[in-house]
Motif scaffolding. Structure first.
Motif, PDB file in Angstrom:
ATOM      1  N   PRO A 176      -7.015   6.927   4.323  1.00 35.35           N
ATOM      2  CA  PRO A 176      -6.973   8.097   5.208  1.00 35.35           C
ATOM      3  C   PRO A 176      -8.241   8.206   6.059  1.00 35.35           C
ATOM      4  CG  PRO A 176      -6.586   8.725   2.922  1.00 35.35           C
ATOM      5  CD  PRO A 176      -6.941   7.290   2.916  1.00 35.35           C
ATOM      6  N   LEU A 177      -8.056   8.513   7.334  1.00 36.50           N
ATOM      7  CA  LEU A 177      -9.184   8.765   8.233  1.00 36.50           C
ATOM      8  C   LEU A 177      -9.538  10.242   8.235  1.00 36.50           C
ATOM      9  CD1 LEU A 177      -8.374   6.702  11.444  1.00 36.50           C
ATOM     10  CD2 LEU A 177     -10.278   6.383   9.911  1.00 36.50           C
ATOM     11  N   ASN A 178      -8.537  11.074   8.489  1.00 36.46           N
ATOM     12  CA  ASN A 178      -8.730  12.519   8.561  1.00 36.46           C
ATOM     13  C   ASN A 178      -7.629  13.226   7.790  1.00 36.46           C
ATOM     14  OD1 ASN A 178     -10.960  12.353  10.245  1.00 36.46           O
ATOM     15  ND2 ASN A 178      -9.723  12.413  12.102  1.00 36.46           N
ATOM     16  N   LEU A 179      -7.982  14.378   7.257  1.00 37.54           N
ATOM     17  CA  LEU A 179      -7.027  15.220   6.556  1.00 37.54           C
ATOM     18  C   LEU A 179      -7.134  16.615   7.152  1.00 37.54           C
ATOM     19  CD1 LEU A 179      -5.081  15.775   4.170  1.00 37.54           C
ATOM     20  CD2 LEU A 179      -7.099  16.301   2.825  1.00 37.54           C
ATOM     21  N   PHE A 180      -6.036  17.109   7.709  1.00 44.98           N
ATOM     22  CA  PHE A 180      -5.995  18.440   8.291  1.00 44.98           C
ATOM     23  C   PHE A 180      -5.113  19.296   7.400  1.00 44.98           C
ATOM     24  CE2 PHE A 180      -6.319  15.288  11.670  1.00 44.98           C
ATOM     25  CZ  PHE A 180      -7.499  15.677  12.283  1.00 44.98           C
ATOM     26  N   SER A 181      -5.684  20.336   6.791  1.00 46.91           N
ATOM     27  CA  SER A 181      -4.894  21.141   5.853  1.00 46.91           C
ATOM     28  C   SER A 181      -5.116  22.640   6.038  1.00 46.91           C
ATOM     29  CB  SER A 181      -5.237  20.739   4.418  1.00 46.91           C
ATOM     30  OG  SER A 181      -6.607  20.953   4.167  1.00 46.91           O
ATOM     31  N   ARG A 182      -5.612  23.056   7.172  1.00 45.13           N
ATOM     32  CA  ARG A 182      -5.862  24.477   7.405  1.00 45.13           C
ATOM     33  C   ARG A 182      -4.750  25.126   8.224  1.00 45.13           C
ATOM     34  NH1 ARG A 182     -11.607  26.459   7.191  1.00 45.13           N
ATOM     35  NH2 ARG A 182     -12.598  24.964   5.814  1.00 45.13           N
ATOM     36  N   THR A 230       0.850  -1.179   0.000  1.00 47.60           N
ATOM     37  CA  THR A 230       0.000   0.000   0.000  1.00 47.60           C
ATOM     38  C   THR A 230       0.884   1.226   0.000  1.00 47.60           C
ATOM     39  OG1 THR A 230      -1.702  -1.160   1.229  1.00 47.60           O
ATOM     40  CG2 THR A 230      -1.796   1.221   1.242  1.00 47.60           C
ATOM     41  N   VAL A 231       0.601   2.135  -0.906  1.00 50.18           N
ATOM     42  CA  VAL A 231       1.369   3.367  -1.006  1.00 50.18           C
ATOM     43  C   VAL A 231       0.419   4.523  -0.723  1.00 50.18           C
ATOM     44  CG1 VAL A 231       2.735   4.848  -2.517  1.00 50.18           C
ATOM     45  CG2 VAL A 231       2.895   2.361  -2.710  1.00 50.18           C
ATOM     46  N   PHE A 232       0.774   5.349   0.261  1.00 49.41           N
ATOM     47  CA  PHE A 232      -0.031   6.512   0.590  1.00 49.41           C
ATOM     48  C   PHE A 232       0.437   7.679  -0.272  1.00 49.41           C
ATOM     49  CE2 PHE A 232       0.155   4.266   4.806  1.00 49.41           C
ATOM     50  CZ  PHE A 232      -1.117   3.741   4.710  1.00 49.41           C
ATOM     51  N   GLN A 233      -0.491   8.349  -0.910  1.00 44.02           N
ATOM     52  CA  GLN A 233      -0.166   9.468  -1.792  1.00 44.02           C
ATOM     53  C   GLN A 233      -0.111  10.763  -0.985  1.00 44.02           C
ATOM     54  OE1 GLN A 233       0.551   9.218  -5.073  1.00 44.02           O
ATOM     55  NE2 GLN A 233       0.384   7.011  -4.828  1.00 44.02           N
ATOM     56  N   GLU A 234       0.989  11.487  -1.109  1.00 44.09           N
ATOM     57  CA  GLU A 234       1.162  12.774  -0.455  1.00 44.09           C
ATOM     58  C   GLU A 234       1.527  13.799  -1.522  1.00 44.09           C
ATOM     59  OE1 GLU A 234       0.561  13.597   2.652  1.00 44.09           O
ATOM     60  OE2 GLU A 234       0.132  11.560   3.292  1.00 44.09           O
ATOM     61  N   PRO A 235       1.120  15.067  -1.345  1.00 45.67           N
ATOM     62  CA  PRO A 235       1.364  16.079  -2.387  1.00 45.67           C
ATOM     63  C   PRO A 235       2.824  16.515  -2.513  1.00 45.67           C
ATOM     64  CG  PRO A 235       0.379  17.096  -0.476  1.00 45.67           C
ATOM     65  CD  PRO A 235       0.377  15.606  -0.230  1.00 45.67           C
ATOM     66  N   SER A 236       3.602  16.369  -1.451  1.00 50.65           N
ATOM     67  CA  SER A 236       5.014  16.756  -1.514  1.00 50.65           C
ATOM     68  C   SER A 236       5.806  15.845  -0.583  1.00 50.65           C
ATOM     69  CB  SER A 236       5.178  18.234  -1.135  1.00 50.65           C
ATOM     70  OG  SER A 236       4.812  18.425   0.208  1.00 50.65           O
ATOM     71  N   VAL A 237       7.012  16.266  -0.245  1.00 51.33           N
ATOM     72  CA  VAL A 237       7.902  15.459   0.580  1.00 51.33           C
ATOM     73  C   VAL A 237       7.308  15.274   1.983  1.00 51.33           C
ATOM     74  CG1 VAL A 237      10.200  15.361   1.605  1.00 51.33           C
ATOM     75  CG2 VAL A 237       9.897  16.289  -0.673  1.00 51.33           C
ATOM     76  N   VAL A 238       7.338  14.055   2.474  1.00 50.07           N
ATOM     77  CA  VAL A 238       6.847  13.755   3.820  1.00 50.07           C
ATOM     78  C   VAL A 238       7.925  14.163   4.816  1.00 50.07           C
ATOM     79  CG1 VAL A 238       6.126  11.929   5.388  1.00 50.07           C
ATOM     80  CG2 VAL A 238       5.389  11.877   3.006  1.00 50.07           C
ATOM     81  N   SER A 239       7.552  15.036   5.759  1.00 47.50           N
ATOM     82  CA  SER A 239       8.543  15.531   6.710  1.00 47.50           C
ATOM     83  C   SER A 239       8.519  14.780   8.036  1.00 47.50           C
ATOM     84  CB  SER A 239       8.324  17.023   6.959  1.00 47.50           C
ATOM     85  OG  SER A 239       7.023  17.249   7.442  1.00 47.50           O
ATOM     86  N   SER A 240       7.410  14.113   8.364  1.00 45.94           N
ATOM     87  CA  SER A 240       7.332  13.407   9.631  1.00 45.94           C
ATOM     88  C   SER A 240       6.299  12.289   9.548  1.00 45.94           C
ATOM     89  CB  SER A 240       6.952  14.385  10.747  1.00 45.94           C
ATOM     90  OG  SER A 240       6.898  13.726  11.984  1.00 45.94           O
ATOM     91  N   VAL A 268      -1.522   5.803  11.758  1.00 40.66           N
ATOM     92  CA  VAL A 268      -0.286   6.412  11.275  1.00 40.66           C
ATOM     93  C   VAL A 268      -0.593   7.854  10.886  1.00 40.66           C
ATOM     94  CG1 VAL A 268       1.480   6.361   9.485  1.00 40.66           C
ATOM     95  CG2 VAL A 268       0.632   4.233  10.454  1.00 40.66           C
ATOM     96  N   ALA A 269       0.205   8.790  11.378  1.00 42.41           N
ATOM     97  CA  ALA A 269       0.044  10.200  11.035  1.00 42.41           C
ATOM     98  C   ALA A 269       1.260  10.651  10.242  1.00 42.41           C
ATOM     99  CB  ALA A 269      -0.112  11.037  12.295  1.00 42.41           C
ATOM    100  N   THR A 270       1.015  11.381   9.159  1.00 39.90           N
ATOM    101  CA  THR A 270       2.104  11.904   8.330  1.00 39.90           C
ATOM    102  C   THR A 270       1.910  13.395   8.105  1.00 39.90           C
ATOM    103  OG1 THR A 270       0.961  11.496   6.234  1.00 39.90           O
ATOM    104  CG2 THR A 270       2.334   9.726   7.077  1.00 39.90           C
ATOM    105  N   THR A 271       3.021  14.113   7.937  1.00 41.71           N
ATOM    106  CA  THR A 271       2.952  15.525   7.579  1.00 41.71           C
ATOM    107  C   THR A 271       3.647  15.733   6.248  1.00 41.71           C
ATOM    108  OG1 THR A 271       4.994  16.048   8.734  1.00 41.71           O
ATOM    109  CG2 THR A 271       2.953  16.277   9.972  1.00 41.71           C
ATOM    110  N   SER A 272       3.054  16.617   5.467  1.00 45.28           N
ATOM    111  CA  SER A 272       3.603  16.951   4.166  1.00 45.28           C
ATOM    112  C   SER A 272       3.217  18.393   3.870  1.00 45.28           C
ATOM    113  CB  SER A 272       3.038  16.000   3.111  1.00 45.28           C
ATOM    114  OG  SER A 272       3.472  16.349   1.836  1.00 45.28           O
ATOM    115  N   SER A 273       4.181  19.288   3.929  1.00 51.34           N
ATOM    116  CA  SER A 273       3.954  20.706   3.683  1.00 51.34           C
ATOM    117  C   SER A 273       2.936  21.250   4.695  1.00 51.34           C
ATOM    118  CB  SER A 273       3.496  20.910   2.249  1.00 51.34           C
ATOM    119  OG  SER A 273       3.326  22.275   1.971  1.00 51.34           O
TER     120      SER A 273
END
Length: 104
Positions: A74-80, A35-45, A56-61
């Motif tokens: 994905p369960l939740n997406l926080f982008s604000r 399984t590959v999770f799609q992120e818009p840019s480089v994953v920082s954490s 699993v929580a990931t940050t990207s930009s």
């Protein structure tokens, strides 16, 4: 000179084999595809929750995504966020997620 008698090896049925396997082996045998999770840019954490269900929580930009590991979605997406998210961490009980914003 005669060879000493050696008993034949026991053959286990599939049902008996699964009973003898531990939980980790059974879990990984169920995996069929990567399984590959799609992120818009480089994953920082990336952090894994210390308690079940081990999200699993990931940050990207400026985006923080929380994934469910049982269904790999994905369960939740926080982008604000106004600034980029540098790192994240779960509280020791796994019920709270904290982030550190970039100071740039």
């Amino acid at each position: 000179m005669a060879q000493p008698y050696l008993p034949a090896e026991k053959f286990l049925s599939r049902k008996q084999e699964t009973i003898l396997l531990d939980d980790d082996v059974i879990y990984w045998k169920r995996m069929q595809q990567l399984t590959v999770f799609q992120e818009p840019s480089v994953v920082s954490s990336v952090r894994i929750s210390p308690k079940k269900p081990f999200h699993v929580a990931t940050t990207s930009s400026v985006r923080l995504t929380l994934y469910d590991t049982t269904v790999c979605e994905p369960l939740n997406l926080f982008s604000r966020f106004k600034k980029g998210v540098c790192s994240i961490d779960f509280r020791h009980d796994g019920r709270l997620l904290g982030e550190h914003l970039a100071s740039l």
